[in-house]
Enzyme design. Structure first.
Site, PDB file in Angstrom:
ATOM      1  N   LYS A 114     -23.599  -1.033 -33.820  1.00  0.00           N
ATOM      2  CA  LYS A 114     -22.236  -1.568 -33.856  1.00  0.00           C
ATOM      3  C   LYS A 114     -22.140  -2.882 -33.106  1.00  0.00           C
ATOM      4  CE  LYS A 114     -19.637   2.726 -34.531  1.00  0.00           C
ATOM      5  NZ  LYS A 114     -18.808   3.742 -33.892  1.00  0.00           N
ATOM      6  N   LYS A 195     -26.182   4.438 -44.541  1.00  0.00           N
ATOM      7  CA  LYS A 195     -25.160   5.492 -44.530  1.00  0.00           C
ATOM      8  C   LYS A 195     -23.857   5.036 -45.201  1.00  0.00           C
ATOM      9  CE  LYS A 195     -22.618   6.147 -40.859  1.00  0.00           C
ATOM     10  NZ  LYS A 195     -22.027   6.423 -39.543  1.00  0.00           N
ATOM     11  N   LYS A 198     -17.059   4.518 -43.486  1.00  0.00           N
ATOM     12  CA  LYS A 198     -15.669   4.186 -43.803  1.00  0.00           C
ATOM     13  C   LYS A 198     -15.274   2.814 -43.280  1.00  0.00           C
ATOM     14  CE  LYS A 198     -14.084   7.588 -40.432  1.00  0.00           C
ATOM     15  NZ  LYS A 198     -14.436   7.006 -39.126  1.00  0.00           N
TER      16      LYS A 198
HETATM   17  P1  TYM Z   1     -16.785   9.477 -37.775  1.00  0.00           P
HETATM   18  O1  TYM Z   1     -15.342   9.206 -37.891  1.00  0.00           O
HETATM   19  O2  TYM Z   1     -17.715   8.327 -37.925  1.00  0.00           O
HETATM   20  O3  TYM Z   1     -17.213  10.570 -38.803  1.00  0.00           O
HETATM   21  C1  TYM Z   1     -16.564  11.832 -38.859  1.00  0.00           C
HETATM   22  C2  TYM Z   1     -17.589  12.873 -39.234  1.00  0.00           C
HETATM   23  O4  TYM Z   1     -18.157  12.543 -40.507  1.00  0.00           O
HETATM   24  C3  TYM Z   1     -19.578  12.489 -40.403  1.00  0.00           C
HETATM   25  N1  TYM Z   1     -20.064  11.435 -41.297  1.00  0.00           N
HETATM   26  C4  TYM Z   1     -20.935  11.617 -42.275  1.00  0.00           C
HETATM   27  N2  TYM Z   1     -21.588  12.716 -42.692  1.00  0.00           N
HETATM   28  C5  TYM Z   1     -22.432  12.570 -43.743  1.00  0.00           C
HETATM   29  N3  TYM Z   1     -22.636  11.390 -44.377  1.00  0.00           N
HETATM   30  C6  TYM Z   1     -22.006  10.273 -43.981  1.00  0.00           C
HETATM   31  N4  TYM Z   1     -22.219   9.125 -44.615  1.00  0.00           N
HETATM   32  C7  TYM Z   1     -21.105  10.354 -42.883  1.00  0.00           C
HETATM   33  N5  TYM Z   1     -20.324   9.453 -42.257  1.00  0.00           N
HETATM   34  C8  TYM Z   1     -19.705  10.140 -41.277  1.00  0.00           C
HETATM   35  C9  TYM Z   1     -19.849  12.158 -38.950  1.00  0.00           C
HETATM   36  O5  TYM Z   1     -21.135  12.588 -38.569  1.00  0.00           O
HETATM   37  C10 TYM Z   1     -18.751  12.927 -38.241  1.00  0.00           C
HETATM   38  O6  TYM Z   1     -19.126  14.263 -38.054  1.00  0.00           O
HETATM   39  N6  TYM Z   1     -17.328   9.715 -32.883  1.00  0.00           N
HETATM   40  C11 TYM Z   1     -17.023  10.508 -34.023  1.00  0.00           C
HETATM   41  C12 TYM Z   1     -15.672  11.209 -33.912  1.00  0.00           C
HETATM   42  C13 TYM Z   1     -15.552  12.070 -32.709  1.00  0.00           C
HETATM   43  C14 TYM Z   1     -16.166  13.331 -32.503  1.00  0.00           C
HETATM   44  C15 TYM Z   1     -15.758  13.746 -31.220  1.00  0.00           C
HETATM   45  C16 TYM Z   1     -17.005  14.126 -33.296  1.00  0.00           C
HETATM   46  C17 TYM Z   1     -14.832  11.773 -31.590  1.00  0.00           C
HETATM   47  N7  TYM Z   1     -14.968  12.783 -30.701  1.00  0.00           N
HETATM   48  C18 TYM Z   1     -16.205  14.965 -30.671  1.00  0.00           C
HETATM   49  C19 TYM Z   1     -17.444  15.349 -32.732  1.00  0.00           C
HETATM   50  C20 TYM Z   1     -17.047  15.744 -31.455  1.00  0.00           C
HETATM   51  C21 TYM Z   1     -16.973   9.601 -35.235  1.00  0.00           C
HETATM   52  O7  TYM Z   1     -16.704   8.432 -35.125  1.00  0.00           O
HETATM   53  O8  TYM Z   1     -17.092  10.233 -36.417  1.00  0.00           O
END
Ligand code: TYM
Length: 332
Positions: A114, A195, A198
């Protein structure tokens, strides 16, 4: 409710939720909501690590919340809440920040990725995984359903538990990641070696949960595929493998069954079949989402109730932490 194990997970309010978020995470959250005491969070504090337009951030937070519900998370069974409305998250994050070694944060690959793509390298972006650890530890969550990209952040959280316990004695629960067997890493439609994200600048790379059917059809039919024409799962052919993974996750069919279904057919047929499958899967989600978004009072009301529920649990943990580390009781 109390003898059930606890789950916590969330998604950061950047861009729009994608098929990757759904398949890699939210679909598992949905499956697990029957057996566990679940806390699902809209991570709006994490979103502040990148520049945000205030009005857009607020609207997007609400939209994520409505999408969680429309995708099948049941507010009767789970506590579905907005991270910023439970102030304990920021408080515990500060405490954890104060004994997270910089060396641990320097290793985080997501920070490296990032920060190489932005001029806004702020302290929040750097300590982002510490806030994640606070999210998890406040609820003493046993299981954390995430996609593969979050694995390293969970390892850091586990290290922090060990360090905290070593210094202050048993306090938290050691969280275990839960990573699904299919679709833990859904890839970009235009570049299947990276990957699906979003926050990607190019919307052709992802399908958003709230994309309209026309857009979905266009994006999937325009997905990059590899040379060859036989529909067979092969990791060496990441384009077709990715489409088959999405197909498998949404249909419940194995790769072999998909190969059989499309035997003698071309890549184009798979794309048409997949585009229809995605549209069919999302049709009821869109209907529910539109209804929910028309009812902002209902959403606000639900958010208030969930924040109180989340605070009850989080507040207890934070009080324990304050006691252990030598702060006066909270609430003064
Ligand atoms: P975020 O918003 O990037 O993604 C949310 C969840 O989706 C999964 N994910 C994917 N899985 C498969 N293929 C993909 N291309 C893909 N893109 C995203 C991510 O692994 C995630 O599970 N930091 C975290 C949010 C968060 C969080 C937490 C998660 C904040 N606090 C505590 C678990 C526990 C995040 O930005 O996820």
């Amino acid at each position: 409710m109390t003898d059930k194990k606890t789950i916590l997970s969330g998604s950061t309010v950047t861009g729009n939720l994608t098929l990757g978020n759904y398949i890699g995470a939210i679909n598992n959250w949905k499956k697990l909501q029957e057996e566990y005491n679940c806390f699902y969070m809209v991570a709006d504090l994490h979103a502040l690590t990148v520049f945000q337009d205030p009005k857009e951030l607020r609207e997007r937070g609400m939209s994520f919340f409505a999408q969680y519900l429309a995708l099948g998370l049941d507010p009767e069974k789970n506590t579905i809440f907005m991270q910023s409305q439970v102030s304990e998250h920021a408080e515990l994050a500060w405490v954890l920040n104060c004994f997270t070694p910089m060396g641990h944060l320097n290793r985080m690959t997501q920070f490296k990725d990032k920060s190489s793509n932005t001029k806004n390298i702020n302290a929040g972006l750097y300590s982002y995984p510490v806030l994640m650890a606070a999210d998890i530890l406040l609820y003493k969550a046993d299981v954390i359903p995430v996609g593969e990209d979050q694995k390293q952040h969970l390892e850091l959280c586990r290290d922090l538990v060990d360090m905290f316990h070593h210094r202050y004695g048993e306090t938290f629960v050691m969280p275990e990641p839960y990573i699904g067997s299919v679709g833990a890493r859904i890839m970009s439609l235009q570049d299947p070696t990276k990957k699906m994200s979003k926050s990607d600048d190019n919307p052709k790379n992802y399908v958003s949960i709230i994309d309209d059917p026309k857009k979905i059809q266009k994006k999937i039919k325009g997905a990059v595929t590899d040379s060859g024409e036989v529909i067979k799962y092969d990791e060496e052919k990441p384009g077709i493998a990715n489409l088959m993974t999405i197909y498998s996750a949404l249909s419940g069919m194995s790769y072999e069954q998909i190969e059989k279904e499309f035997e003698g057919k071309m890549y184009g047929h798979l794309k048409v079949g997949l585009a229809d499958l995605v549209c069919d899967t999302l049709k009821p989600v869109h209907e529910k989402y539109d209804d929910l978004m028309k009812n902002q009072d209902y959403l606000n009301d639900l958010l208030k109730k969930s924040a109180l529920k989340a605070k009850e649990r989080a507040g207890k943990t934070l009080a324990e932490v304050y006691e252990k580390i030598g702060l006066l009781p909270r609430g003064f």
